[in-house]
Write a protein that holds these residues in place. Structure first.
Motif, PDB file in Angstrom:
ATOM      1  N   LEU A   1       0.846  -1.186   0.000  1.00 18.21           N
ATOM      2  CA  LEU A   1       0.000   0.000   0.000  1.00 18.21           C
ATOM      3  C   LEU A   1       0.882   1.237   0.000  1.00 18.21           C
ATOM      4  O   LEU A   1       1.861   1.313   0.749  1.00 18.21           O
ATOM      5  N   VAL A   2       0.551   2.203  -0.859  1.00 18.16           N
ATOM      6  CA  VAL A   2       1.271   3.473  -0.886  1.00 18.16           C
ATOM      7  C   VAL A   2       0.289   4.583  -0.559  1.00 18.16           C
ATOM      8  O   VAL A   2      -0.689   4.786  -1.275  1.00 18.16           O
ATOM      9  N   GLN A   3       0.543   5.266   0.549  1.00 15.58           N
ATOM     10  CA  GLN A   3      -0.218   6.445   0.954  1.00 15.58           C
ATOM     11  C   GLN A   3       0.773   7.590   1.111  1.00 15.58           C
ATOM     12  O   GLN A   3       1.961   7.363   1.285  1.00 15.58           O
ATOM     13  N   ASP A   4       0.252   8.810   1.060  1.00 21.32           N
ATOM     14  CA  ASP A   4       1.150   9.922   1.345  1.00 21.32           C
ATOM     15  C   ASP A   4       1.271  10.078   2.859  1.00 21.32           C
ATOM     16  O   ASP A   4       0.739   9.279   3.614  1.00 21.32           O
ATOM     17  N   ASN A   5       1.961  11.078   3.291  1.00 15.94           N
ATOM     18  CA  ASN A   5       2.185  11.272   4.724  1.00 15.94           C
ATOM     19  C   ASN A   5       1.193  12.236   5.349  1.00 15.94           C
ATOM     20  O   ASN A   5       1.518  12.950   6.295  1.00 15.94           O
ATOM     21  N   ALA A   6      -0.031  12.249   4.842  1.00 17.04           N
ATOM     22  CA  ALA A   6      -1.072  13.076   5.457  1.00 17.04           C
ATOM     23  C   ALA A   6      -1.312  12.570   6.881  1.00 17.04           C
ATOM     24  O   ALA A   6      -1.171  11.381   7.159  1.00 17.04           O
ATOM     25  N   ARG A   7      -1.678  13.461   7.763  1.00 13.98           N
ATOM     26  CA  ARG A   7      -1.840  13.095   9.176  1.00 13.98           C
ATOM     27  C   ARG A   7      -2.775  11.914   9.419  1.00 13.98           C
ATOM     28  O   ARG A   7      -2.468  11.059  10.230  1.00 13.98           O
ATOM     29  N   PRO A   8      -3.923  11.843   8.733  1.00 11.50           N
ATOM     30  CA  PRO A   8      -4.785  10.676   8.978  1.00 11.50           C
ATOM     31  C   PRO A   8      -4.116   9.358   8.599  1.00 11.50           C
ATOM     32  O   PRO A   8      -4.342   8.335   9.236  1.00 11.50           O
ATOM     33  N   HIS A   9      -3.277   9.345   7.584  1.00 11.35           N
ATOM     34  CA  HIS A   9      -2.633   8.114   7.131  1.00 11.35           C
ATOM     35  C   HIS A   9      -1.555   7.627   8.085  1.00 11.35           C
ATOM     36  O   HIS A   9      -1.321   6.430   8.207  1.00 11.35           O
ATOM     37  N   VAL A  10      -0.867   8.548   8.712  1.00  9.42           N
ATOM     38  CA  VAL A  10       0.230   8.160   9.601  1.00  9.42           C
ATOM     39  C   VAL A  10      -0.183   8.133  11.067  1.00  9.42           C
ATOM     40  O   VAL A  10       0.654   7.909  11.936  1.00  9.42           O
ATOM     41  N   ALA A  11      -1.461   8.334  11.323  1.00  8.00           N
ATOM     42  CA  ALA A  11      -1.947   8.304  12.703  1.00  8.00           C
ATOM     43  C   ALA A  11      -1.789   6.905  13.290  1.00  8.00           C
ATOM     44  O   ALA A  11      -1.780   5.902  12.578  1.00  8.00           O
ATOM     45  N   ARG A  12      -1.670   6.854  14.599  1.00  9.69           N
ATOM     46  CA  ARG A  12      -1.447   5.584  15.299  1.00  9.69           C
ATOM     47  C   ARG A  12      -2.556   4.569  15.010  1.00  9.69           C
ATOM     48  O   ARG A  12      -2.281   3.397  14.788  1.00  9.69           O
ATOM     49  N   VAL A  13      -3.823   5.007  14.974  1.00  7.03           N
ATOM     50  CA  VAL A  13      -4.928   4.064  14.757  1.00  7.03           C
ATOM     51  C   VAL A  13      -4.853   3.437  13.368  1.00  7.03           C
ATOM     52  O   VAL A  13      -5.168   2.253  13.194  1.00  7.03           O
ATOM     53  N   CYS A  14      -4.420   4.193  12.388  1.00  8.87           N
ATOM     54  CA  CYS A  14      -4.304   3.654  11.020  1.00  8.87           C
ATOM     55  C   CYS A  14      -3.100   2.725  10.897  1.00  8.87           C
ATOM     56  O   CYS A  14      -3.197   1.645  10.306  1.00  8.87           O
ATOM     57  N   ARG A  15      -1.967   3.124  11.442  1.00  9.85           N
ATOM     58  CA  ARG A  15      -0.771   2.264  11.395  1.00  9.85           C
ATOM     59  C   ARG A  15      -1.033   0.958  12.139  1.00  9.85           C
ATOM     60  O   ARG A  15      -0.636  -0.106  11.689  1.00  9.85           O
ATOM     61  N   GLN A  16      -1.704   1.045  13.284  1.00  7.47           N
ATOM     62  CA  GLN A  16      -2.013  -0.146  14.062  1.00  7.47           C
ATOM     63  C   GLN A  16      -2.948  -1.070  13.294  1.00  7.47           C
ATOM     64  O   GLN A  16      -2.769  -2.283  13.285  1.00  7.47           O
ATOM     65  N   PHE A  17      -3.936  -0.512  12.601  1.00  5.85           N
ATOM     66  CA  PHE A  17      -4.864  -1.313  11.809  1.00  5.85           C
ATOM     67  C   PHE A  17      -4.111  -2.060  10.704  1.00  5.85           C
ATOM     68  O   PHE A  17      -4.332  -3.255  10.497  1.00  5.85           O
ATOM     69  N   LEU A  18      -3.224  -1.367  10.006  1.00  7.38           N
ATOM     70  CA  LEU A  18      -2.440  -2.010   8.939  1.00  7.38           C
ATOM     71  C   LEU A  18      -1.571  -3.124   9.501  1.00  7.38           C
ATOM     72  O   LEU A  18      -1.465  -4.205   8.902  1.00  7.38           O
ATOM     73  N   ASP A  19      -0.948  -2.877  10.643  1.00  6.46           N
ATOM     74  CA  ASP A  19      -0.114  -3.908  11.272  1.00  6.46           C
ATOM     75  C   ASP A  19      -0.949  -5.117  11.688  1.00  6.46           C
ATOM     76  O   ASP A  19      -0.560  -6.262  11.460  1.00  6.46           O
ATOM     77  N   ASP A  20      -2.123  -4.871  12.295  1.00  5.60           N
ATOM     78  CA  ASP A  20      -2.987  -5.962  12.739  1.00  5.60           C
ATOM     79  C   ASP A  20      -3.477  -6.827  11.581  1.00  5.60           C
ATOM     80  O   ASP A  20      -3.631  -8.034  11.718  1.00  5.60           O
ATOM     81  N   LYS A  21      -3.727  -6.207  10.447  1.00  6.77           N
ATOM     82  CA  LYS A  21      -4.241  -6.941   9.286  1.00  6.77           C
ATOM     83  C   LYS A  21      -3.115  -7.475   8.391  1.00  6.77           C
ATOM     84  O   LYS A  21      -3.375  -8.120   7.383  1.00  6.77           O
ATOM     85  N   GLY A  22      -1.864  -7.197   8.737  1.00  8.48           N
ATOM     86  CA  GLY A  22      -0.732  -7.698   7.957  1.00  8.48           C
ATOM     87  C   GLY A  22      -0.576  -7.031   6.607  1.00  8.48           C
ATOM     88  O   GLY A  22      -0.079  -7.642   5.658  1.00  8.48           O
ATOM     89  N   ILE A  23      -0.986  -5.779   6.503  1.00 10.85           N
ATOM     90  CA  ILE A  23      -0.868  -5.033   5.245  1.00 10.85           C
ATOM     91  C   ILE A  23       0.424  -4.230   5.283  1.00 10.85           C
ATOM     92  O   ILE A  23       0.613  -3.384   6.154  1.00 10.85           O
ATOM     93  N   ASP A  24       1.311  -4.521   4.342  1.00 10.68           N
ATOM     94  CA  ASP A  24       2.583  -3.794   4.262  1.00 10.68           C
ATOM     95  C   ASP A  24       2.390  -2.502   3.485  1.00 10.68           C
ATOM     96  O   ASP A  24       1.629  -2.447   2.517  1.00 10.68           O
ATOM     97  N   ALA A  25       3.107  -1.473   3.898  1.00 11.86           N
ATOM     98  CA  ALA A  25       3.029  -0.175   3.234  1.00 11.86           C
ATOM     99  C   ALA A  25       4.434   0.323   2.941  1.00 11.86           C
ATOM    100  O   ALA A  25       5.370   0.075   3.696  1.00 11.86           O
ATOM    101  N   ILE A  26       4.574   1.009   1.820  1.00  8.37           N
ATOM    102  CA  ILE A  26       5.842   1.654   1.484  1.00  8.37           C
ATOM    103  C   ILE A  26       5.854   3.006   2.181  1.00  8.37           C
ATOM    104  O   ILE A  26       4.893   3.775   2.082  1.00  8.37           O
ATOM    105  N   ASP A  27       6.921   3.288   2.906  1.00  8.91           N
ATOM    106  CA  ASP A  27       7.057   4.598   3.537  1.00  8.91           C
ATOM    107  C   ASP A  27       7.360   5.624   2.456  1.00  8.91           C
ATOM    108  O   ASP A  27       8.447   5.622   1.871  1.00  8.91           O
TER     109      ASP A  27
END
Length: 178
Positions: free
Chosen positions: A130-156
Motif C-alpha cells: 500500500l502506498v499512501q502519502d504522509n497526510a496526518r490521517p494516514h500516519v496516525a497511530r490508529v491507522c498504522r495499528q490497523f495495517l499492522d494488525d491486518k498484515g498489510i505492508d506499506a511503502i514509507d
C-alpha cells in the motif's frame, strides 16, 4: 511575452530531497512484476464550481458578450467534494466520496482501510503493498495499528513528493477535464 499563471510548488527542504532520492534509489531496479501488487492511494478535493478565473477564451472584437464567451459561476464557490481512490497496474478502486469533505484518522481507518483496502490484498495476491502519502490521517497511530494488525505492508512514502505517485497525475488529469 504573454501573461501566464505561475507554477505553484511546495517548498522542498534538503531532507525532503534526500528522502525522495533514497526512495528512488531503493526502487530503481524494480521491474514491472515488482510494481504489479502496489496500490497507490490518495484523496483529492474537487470544487463544484469550475470558474477559477484561469480559463481563457479566444474571441474577436465585439464578441465579449456572446454566449460562447461567457463562463457562469457561483458567486460563493459552489462547494466542493472530496474523494478517495486507488490505482494499480491492473486496475483501480471505486472512488469513495468522503462525507463532510474531510478525512480524519478514525474515518480513514473505518471508511477507507477497513471497508476498501482490507479486501484489496486478496484480489491482488501475494506481495501486496500500500502506498499512501504522509497526510496526518494516514500516519496516525490508529491507522498504522490497523495495517499492522491486518498484515498489510506499506511503502514509507517521503513527504512532498507527489511527482513520484502516479495517482497524483490522475487527479491532475481529472481536475482539468472537469
Amino acid at each position: 511575452m504573454r501573461a501566464r499563471c505561475p507554477l505553484v510548488v511546495p517548498v522542498l527542504t534538503a531532507q525532503h530531497c534526500a528522502a525522495q532520492l533514497a526512495l528512488s534509489r531503493e526502487h530503481q531496479s524494480w521491474q514491472i512484476r515488482h510494481w504489479h501488487p502496489v496500490l497507490f492511494t490518495d484523496e483529492s478535493r474537487f470544487t463544484l464550481s469550475t470558474c477559477d478565473r484561469h480559463k481563457r477564451v479566444w474571441r474577436r472584437c465585439g464578441e465579449r458578450y456572446a454566449a460562447c464567451n461567457i463562463i457562469h459561476h457561483e458567486r460563493f464557490g459552489g462547494g466542493s467534494v472530496m474523494v478517495w481512490g486507488g490505482i494499480c497496474l491492473e486496475g483501480r478502486t471505486d472512488l469513495h466520496m468522503l462525507a463532510n469533505g474531510t478525512l480524519a484518522a478514525v474515518k480513514c481507518r473505518y471508511e477507507i482501510l477497513r471497508l476498501i483496502v482490507r479486501s484489496y490484498p486478496g484480489a491482488v495476491g501475494p506481495g501486496f503493498l500500500l502506498v499512501q502519502d504522509n497526510a496526518r490521517p494516514h500516519v496516525a497511530r490508529v491507522c498504522r495499528q490497523f495495517l499492522d494488525d491486518k498484515g498489510i505492508d506499506a511503502i514509507d512514502w517521503p513527504s512532498y513528493s507527489p511527482n513520484l505517485k502516479p495517482i497524483e497525475i490522475l487527479w491532475d488529469v481529472m481536475y482539468w477535464c472537469i
